[in-house]
Write an enzyme that holds these catalytic residues in place. Sequence first.
Site, mmCIF file in Angstrom:
data_model
loop_
_atom_site.group_PDB
_atom_site.id
_atom_site.type_symbol
_atom_site.label_atom_id
_atom_site.label_comp_id
_atom_site.label_asym_id
_atom_site.label_seq_id
_atom_site.Cartn_x
_atom_site.Cartn_y
_atom_site.Cartn_z
ATOM 1 N N ASP A 84 36.705 45.829 35.492
ATOM 2 C CA ASP A 84 37.475 45.843 36.479
ATOM 3 C C ASP A 84 38.909 45.315 36.155
ATOM 4 O O ASP A 84 39.132 43.926 36.052
ATOM 5 C CB ASP A 84 36.965 45.332 37.836
ATOM 6 C CG ASP A 84 37.772 45.471 39.143
ATOM 7 O OD1 ASP A 84 38.768 45.922 39.216
ATOM 8 O OD2 ASP A 84 37.094 45.039 40.177
ATOM 9 N N HIS B 90 36.679 49.065 38.775
ATOM 10 C CA HIS B 90 36.780 48.585 40.133
ATOM 11 C C HIS B 90 35.410 49.320 40.986
ATOM 12 O O HIS B 90 34.923 48.609 41.758
ATOM 13 C CB HIS B 90 37.951 48.532 40.788
ATOM 14 C CG HIS B 90 38.119 48.093 42.336
ATOM 15 N ND1 HIS B 90 37.996 46.778 42.347
ATOM 16 C CD2 HIS B 90 38.357 48.661 43.497
ATOM 17 C CE1 HIS B 90 37.949 46.249 43.519
ATOM 18 N NE2 HIS B 90 38.526 47.189 44.242
ATOM 19 N N SER C 115 36.304 44.470 47.574
ATOM 20 C CA SER C 115 37.904 44.753 47.397
ATOM 21 C C SER C 115 38.539 44.114 48.742
ATOM 22 O O SER C 115 38.329 43.141 48.993
ATOM 23 C CB SER C 115 37.978 46.214 47.463
ATOM 24 O OG SER C 115 39.222 46.694 46.922
#
Length: 376
Positions: free
Chosen positions: A317, A350, A151
């Site tokens: 995601d 995610h 991320s």
Amino acid sequence: MGSVGLVTPKRHRFIEPLSLACGRILQDYTLVYETYGVLNAQKSNAVLICHALSGHHHAAGWHSPDDKRPGWWDHYIGPDKPIDTNTFFVVAPNNLGGCHGSTGPVSINPDTGKPWGPDFPFLRVRDWVHSQARLADLLGIEQWAAVIGGSLGGMQAMRWSLEYPERLRHCVVIASAMKLSAQNIAFNETARQAITSDPDFCEGRYLERKKLPRRGLAVARMIGHITYLSDDGLGRRFGRELRTGSFQQGTEEVEFQIQSYLRHQGDTFSSSFDPNTYILMTRALDFFDLAREYGDDPVAAFANARCRFLLVAFTSDWRFAPQRSREIADALMHANIPVSYAEIESAMGHDAFLLPSERYETLFLAYMQRVAEEMR
């Protein structure tokens, strides 16, 4: 697979001024970090872990036998795990601007004797990378075997490959992107508005007034948490199950399991994270654009890289969709940079990069074993 066991965070105060991308200068600052494993004599086995938005330095192991849970990436860091501490010396810092010991908005501003609060300088991802480079210098690490992040951590890893191309041999980017979409920026802005509209925010000077905008921060976390999960994952875990009440006619008090779960996440987060830090981190996330200074050409940007890349994405995601990772892979290939790409089937959205997954773990382990073999 074992654990790194009990760990104690380290801290270092850097007295060399740090020039920031915003034009301001931090005269001195402290970074808190943890290390796992042993640095070899050649200092060639070091791995840097870059944390995500709400992460910190405690990536593996336990701080005390009474801890309820280990570090945030414990499933992937430790003996015989993908990031094998029998082989690698792992460094996990808390980013500058954080709220878990590194200098940030909760720290005391030496010019005022009060918490920095909203006066803390605006940071960009490159500022974290420059401060991490100084940490590497402190530890005597001239080149990382790998820089790894998921991320926002993946954005730091990519920035490392451009700012210090000779100082890393591998770059592992998981569930990330070269820049945020408008939708992602919108979610971050909505979360910030939840914080700043809380009456206890006090224009960011809540610590001076001995207040805390818990409700706003809790709502911000709820907004963010929803985006980290997938519709399918939420459906499998919670569905439309009730925590209290019933669907019988005449029943007014009904609470769904998902409502209770989100409130719990928000309340827990608001007790452990600083609102100004959340604002600072999300702004840095919004502002990140790897190719901006290269004429908006990611191929030109990655032409500066000298390392190998591993990119990992997860099918469900939607915050950092696989398409974003494929864009990175395409740019790297056109820049003639060696890259491996994997798309993992997962219903966990995610958050999948943090959670156990057999295929993900197998792939990650195989790649890091290759890193280790090259090192030998």
